[in-house]
Design a protein around this motif. Sequence first.
Motif, PDB file in Angstrom:
ATOM      1  N   GLU A  32       9.518  12.807   6.319  1.00  0.00           N
ATOM      2  CA  GLU A  32       9.117  13.499   7.542  1.00  0.00           C
ATOM      3  C   GLU A  32       7.777  14.220   7.335  1.00  0.00           C
ATOM      4  O   GLU A  32       6.992  14.355   8.267  1.00  0.00           O
ATOM      5  N   HIS A  70       3.286   9.312  14.636  1.00  0.00           N
ATOM      6  CA  HIS A  70       4.395   9.763  13.785  1.00  0.00           C
ATOM      7  C   HIS A  70       4.998   8.582  13.013  1.00  0.00           C
ATOM      8  O   HIS A  70       5.080   8.603  11.778  1.00  0.00           O
ATOM      9  N   SER A  73       5.100  11.651   8.147  1.00  0.00           N
ATOM     10  CA  SER A  73       4.935  11.319   9.569  1.00  0.00           C
ATOM     11  C   SER A  73       4.308  12.485  10.324  1.00  0.00           C
ATOM     12  O   SER A  73       3.412  12.302  11.149  1.00  0.00           O
ATOM     13  N   HIS A 130       5.192   7.377   8.873  1.00  0.00           N
ATOM     14  CA  HIS A 130       6.318   6.861   8.076  1.00  0.00           C
ATOM     15  C   HIS A 130       5.943   5.501   7.472  1.00  0.00           C
ATOM     16  O   HIS A 130       6.233   5.219   6.303  1.00  0.00           O
TER      17      HIS A 130
HETATM   18 ZN    ZN Z   1      10.268  10.965  11.646  1.00  0.00          ZN
END
Ligand code: ZN
Length: 503
Positions: free
Chosen positions: A299, A269, A302, A273
Motif C-alpha cells: 500500500e 494507485h 500505491s 502496486h
Molecule cells: Zn491498494
Amino acid sequence: MKKDQLLKQFDELEKKLYAYGHAMMLLNWDGSTFAPTKSVEGRSIASSVLAGEQHKILTRKETGDLINELRQTDDLDEVSQAKVNEFYRDYKKLTCIPEKEVMEFSKLRAQSESIWVEAKKNNDFASFVPSLEKLIDFTKRFAKYYDSEEKPYNTLLDDYQPGLKMETVDAFFAEVEKSLVPLNKFVASSQRLNEAKKIKERINAKGFAKEGQIKLIDRLFELQGLDPDRCKIAQSAHPFTSGANSNDIRYTVTYHEDNLAAGIFAAFHEGGHAMYQLNINGEYDYSSIYTGASMTMHESQSRIYENNMGRSKAFNPYIYEAVKKEFPKQMSDVSADDFYLYSNYSSPSFIRVEADELTYSLHVMIRYQIERMIFEENLPVAELPAIWNKKYEEYLGITPPTDTLGVLQDVHWSFGLFGYFATYSLGTAYSAQLEATMKEHIDYDGALKKGNLTEITKWLKENVQQYGRLYTDDKILNIATGKSFDPSYYTKYLNDKYREIYK
Ligand code: ZN
C-alpha cells in the motif's frame, strides 16, 4: 539428504504451486475483465479444482517433511532461507487448523457473504449478527491454533504484515488521533472548502466519456513510467492489481463519467502496486518471496504514486494537461489551480473507499479500534452499530444515518477478514517517511516538476521494491530511510499540505 538436493526439490515444489497460482490468477483476471457473464459456473468449477489440488500439494506429508528438513539445515544462503521461512509461515497457517474446521469455516464464509449483502441492502444489522459472531469465534480459535501464546489480534495482524503487533499500530493511531482529528476539523471549517466543493461539482457535472478516459489512462501509464511489454490494463467493476511474475503484471481501472478524479487516482494507485511487482528482483519469480514485503508495504507503493506524486502541487499539472488534451471542451474553464484543488478536495464522509487522502486514516482508525475491542476485550457484536456511530461522531463529526452507510459498509468481516484494515493506513504513512528520505538523496521535487518519475522509481526500486519479501517491513524501512517506522512523517506531511491548501 544433501542441501543442494533439498533445495532442488523445494524449487520444484514452489514452481508447481506457482503454476496452480498462475492459472487461478488468470481465471480470476479473465472473470473480472473480459469473460462473458454466463461463464461464472464453468470458471468456478475450474478454480475450485485447481485450489483443491494446490491445497493437497501444500498439506501432504512430503511437503511437511521437506520443509522441516530445510528448516533444520543451517547453512542456507539468505535468499533460500527467506523462501523457506515464508513458505513455512503459509504452511503452518494452513495446516495448524483441523481440516473439519477449515471446511466449516469456508462454508460459513460463503453463506455470510450473501447474508451481509442482504443485510447491507436492507439496513438490517441484526440479521448479520449470528454470522458475524460465528466468524469471530472461528477466527479467535484459529489464531490460538497458530500460536497459543500470542494475543489473538497480534496473530491476525501478522497475516497481513509479518511481525506486526498492536503496540506499533496503537502508537501510530495515537499520533493520528492527536494530529489528524484537529486537522480535519480545521479543513472542515475552512472558507476554502466551499470553493473546493463548487469546483468539484462543476468539473464532475461536465461528464467524461469512457472513450476519452481510456486514452487518458494510457497517457497516465506512460507518465508513471510503466513498462508496456510487461504490464497491461483492463477494465473491471473494482480496480485491482494481479501479478504472476515480474514479467506479467496486470491492473484494472474503472471509468466514472461523473467522477473523473476517482478513475484517475485509482489508476495511479493500481499503477503503483503494479510498479512494485514489476520491480521485485526477477530471481525471486515463482517463489514465496515474489510478493510485497507485506500488505502495508504494498500500500505504501500505491499511495506514494497516487497521493505524494499524483496529488502534489509539482506533478499534478501534468495530469491536468493530460486531461485537458483528451477533454478540451470540459476543461476550457478549469485552471491548473482549480484542478489541484479538485484533486485535493477533503471533506468528512461516511464511506471509507470514497474517502479523501486526509480523512482516510480516521476511517481506518475506527475499524482498527473496534476490531481490537472485539478480539482483545470481547466486545459483543450487537453493540457494534452504536460504537461505530459514536466514533464517527467523535472523530469525523458526522453520524451515519443508517448501518448501510455505517458498520455494514465494508465486505471484509463477511469474509472473516480481521486485522487487514490497519495496513491501509500504515502503508500510507510509510509513503510519507519514504518521500521525506528521498528528498534528502535525490532531486525529488525537481523530478516532479519535470514530470519525469524515472529517478524516483529508480530510488524506490533500489531501496524498497527489489527486495520483495526477502526482508520484513522494519528491515526495509531501515535500509531505505535509516530508521524504523516513524508516524510523525505522515502527520507532518498532511498538516503541511492541507494547512497550506485550506488556509
Ligand atoms: Zn491498494
